[in-house]
Design an enzyme around this catalytic site. Structure first.
Site, PDB file in Angstrom:
ATOM      1  N   CYS A 128      33.870  45.752  44.606  1.00  0.00           N
ATOM      2  CA  CYS A 128      34.101  45.856  43.148  1.00  0.00           C
ATOM      3  C   CYS A 128      32.843  45.581  42.337  1.00  0.00           C
ATOM      4  O   CYS A 128      32.777  45.933  41.155  1.00  0.00           O
ATOM      5  CB  CYS A 128      35.221  44.912  42.738  1.00  0.00           C
ATOM      6  SG  CYS A 128      36.753  45.256  43.610  1.00  0.00           S
ATOM      7  N   HIS A 188      34.842  43.761  35.232  1.00  0.00           N
ATOM      8  CA  HIS A 188      35.559  44.486  36.279  1.00  0.00           C
ATOM      9  C   HIS A 188      37.057  44.347  36.010  1.00  0.00           C
ATOM     10  O   HIS A 188      37.544  43.263  35.713  1.00  0.00           O
ATOM     11  CB  HIS A 188      35.196  43.936  37.652  1.00  0.00           C
ATOM     12  CG  HIS A 188      36.057  44.507  38.727  1.00  0.00           C
ATOM     13  ND1 HIS A 188      36.267  45.857  38.844  1.00  0.00           N
ATOM     14  CD2 HIS A 188      36.793  43.920  39.709  1.00  0.00           C
ATOM     15  CE1 HIS A 188      37.102  46.078  39.849  1.00  0.00           C
ATOM     16  NE2 HIS A 188      37.428  44.927  40.386  1.00  0.00           N
ATOM     17  N   ASN A 225      42.893  48.666  39.335  1.00  0.00           N
ATOM     18  CA  ASN A 225      41.581  48.248  39.829  1.00  0.00           C
ATOM     19  C   ASN A 225      41.006  49.393  40.667  1.00  0.00           C
ATOM     20  O   ASN A 225      41.526  49.715  41.725  1.00  0.00           O
ATOM     21  CB  ASN A 225      41.774  46.971  40.665  1.00  0.00           C
ATOM     22  CG  ASN A 225      40.491  46.479  41.306  1.00  0.00           C
ATOM     23  OD1 ASN A 225      39.485  47.194  41.360  1.00  0.00           O
ATOM     24  ND2 ASN A 225      40.533  45.260  41.816  1.00  0.00           N
TER      25      ASN A 225
END
Lengths: 74, 318
Positions: B110, B245, B275
């Protein structure tokens, strides 16, 4: 003393009334999930100066949490 | 030397999967996911490969930058869900956009976009590359155990790219960290069928310890943002836009007050995409750019955390 501080942390993070919390109160009663517990664990680390305090899945009640904090501090 | 962003592009698959769709095969509900994670829907690929998505977003970024593939000196891919271990994502993009340059991937889950920007900046700083294409593409849906309600509701597929150009003007600084280990987040590759290897194969799906990930994420954001502000001498008020994020809205809710950067500066689109690993931040950046939400001179702070464990934050001027 530990219990009072932890009850206060839980009440601040979860938004419940501190008078609702006893050592016998379960996380299920408070309708809090594992991420709420992680938030509470972080606040406990700050309050008690602990590093990497983990709330294990076997903890079911506020009393279990108090015991774990006392063990981590001893 | 700094960089300026010449153009941005993103691509997400058409297929929308709602929380109600997921509740048909795992024990969950729209109410729980929306409240507890902050996601209402995500895009899931039906036929796009990871490279397909990367190529589509790269082409949009080139068009937005008004350059062609042949102008690019370096392609840095960031993915943890490449179609092949080799060739990498960046090489697949290179062929399809008509570039003839260096192309390789970085792997930082990520935090991939942050690590890719930092890598690109190294090449720009050394004068080896003037125009760099950074491509983030993730088909997270192929890494998931779709019976595990703890993880399958969180992720989505998608891609975003940016074209960077070396610039004397502007401003860039960063902090990057890793804390190596596979105990909190683990995404195995296939084990193969070697007749000699005797170790029991791992569970092949994405594994995440939710509590430990949450704590790492919140601590990383607050730590990295503070470290970056201290390093640059900027204050929380100097920052115009924060793109975190998009892992879980509650991570952002918990970390934002610790950074002292006002809530209204934080851009959040997790409710529509979930996500998307390293592609989350550049998808949000492209969305803001295309919607005219960024002004010239804005100081943009990006902060990410993820598998590795990895984390990082960058600040640059638009």
């Amino acid at each position: 003393m530990t219990f009072e501080k932890i009850a206060e942390i839980i009440s601040e993070n979860i938004g419940c009334d501190v008078s609702e919390i006893t050592e016998k109160t379960t996380f299920e009663d408070l309708n809090i999930d594992s991420l709420d517990i992680a938030e509470v664990a972080m606040a406990i680390e700050e309050e008690f100066g602990l590093e990497n305090f983990e709330a294990s899945p076997s903890m079911k009640t506020v009393g279990d949490l108090v015991e774990a904090v006392e063990n981590a501090m001893s | 030397m700094n960089f300026k962003i010449l153009g941005t592009g993103s691509y997400v698959p058409d297929h929308v999967v709602t929380n109600d769709d997921l509740a048909k095969f795992v024990e969950t509900s729209d109410e729980w996911i929306a409240q507890r994670v902050g996601i209402k829907e995500r895009r899931v690929s039906i036929s796009d490969t990871t490279a397909d998505m990367g190529i589509k977003s790269a082409k949009k970024a080139l068009e937005s930058a008004n350059v062609v593939g042949a102008d690019i000196d370096l392609i840095v891919g960031a993915t943890i869900s490449a179609d092949s271990v080799c060739p990498n994502l960046a090489c697949m993009v290179e062929r399809e956009i008509g570039a003839d340059c260096m192309a390789f991937d970085v792997s930082a889950a990520c935090s991939g976009f942050i690590f890719a920007l930092e890598t690109a900046m190294g090449f720009i700083e050394r004068g080896i590359a003037k125009k760099v294409l950074v491509v983030c593409a993730e088909r997270m849906s192929k890494l998931l155990d779709w019976n595990d309600r703890g993880t399958c509701v969180i992720f989505g597929d998608g891609s975003a790219s940016v074209v960077l150009e070396a610039s004397e003007e502007g401003f860039y600084d960063s902090v990057i960290h890793t804390k190596g280990g596979d105990d909190v987040i683990d995404i195995p590759t296939r084990d193969g069928i070697s007749p000699f290897y005797k170790v029991e194969p791992k569970n092949p799906f994405l594994f995440m310890n939710g509590q430990a990930t949450f704590k790492f994420a919140v601590k990383s954001i607050s730590h990295d943002v503070k470290e970056l502000l201290d390093k640059t001498g900027l204050t929380a008020d100097d920052i115009d836009i924060v793109i975190p994020h998009q892992a879980n809205k509650r991570i952002i809710d918990s970390a934002q007050p610790k950074t002292k950067i006002a809530r209204e500066k934080w851009y959040i689109n997790i409710e529509r995409f979930g996500n998307v690993s390293g592609a989350s931040i550049p998808i949000a950046l492209d969305e803001m750019n295309r919607n005219g939400l960024i002004k010239k001179g804005d100081k943009i702070l990006l902060t990410a955390f993820g598998g590795g464990l990895s984390s990082g934050a960058v600040v640059f001027e638009w």
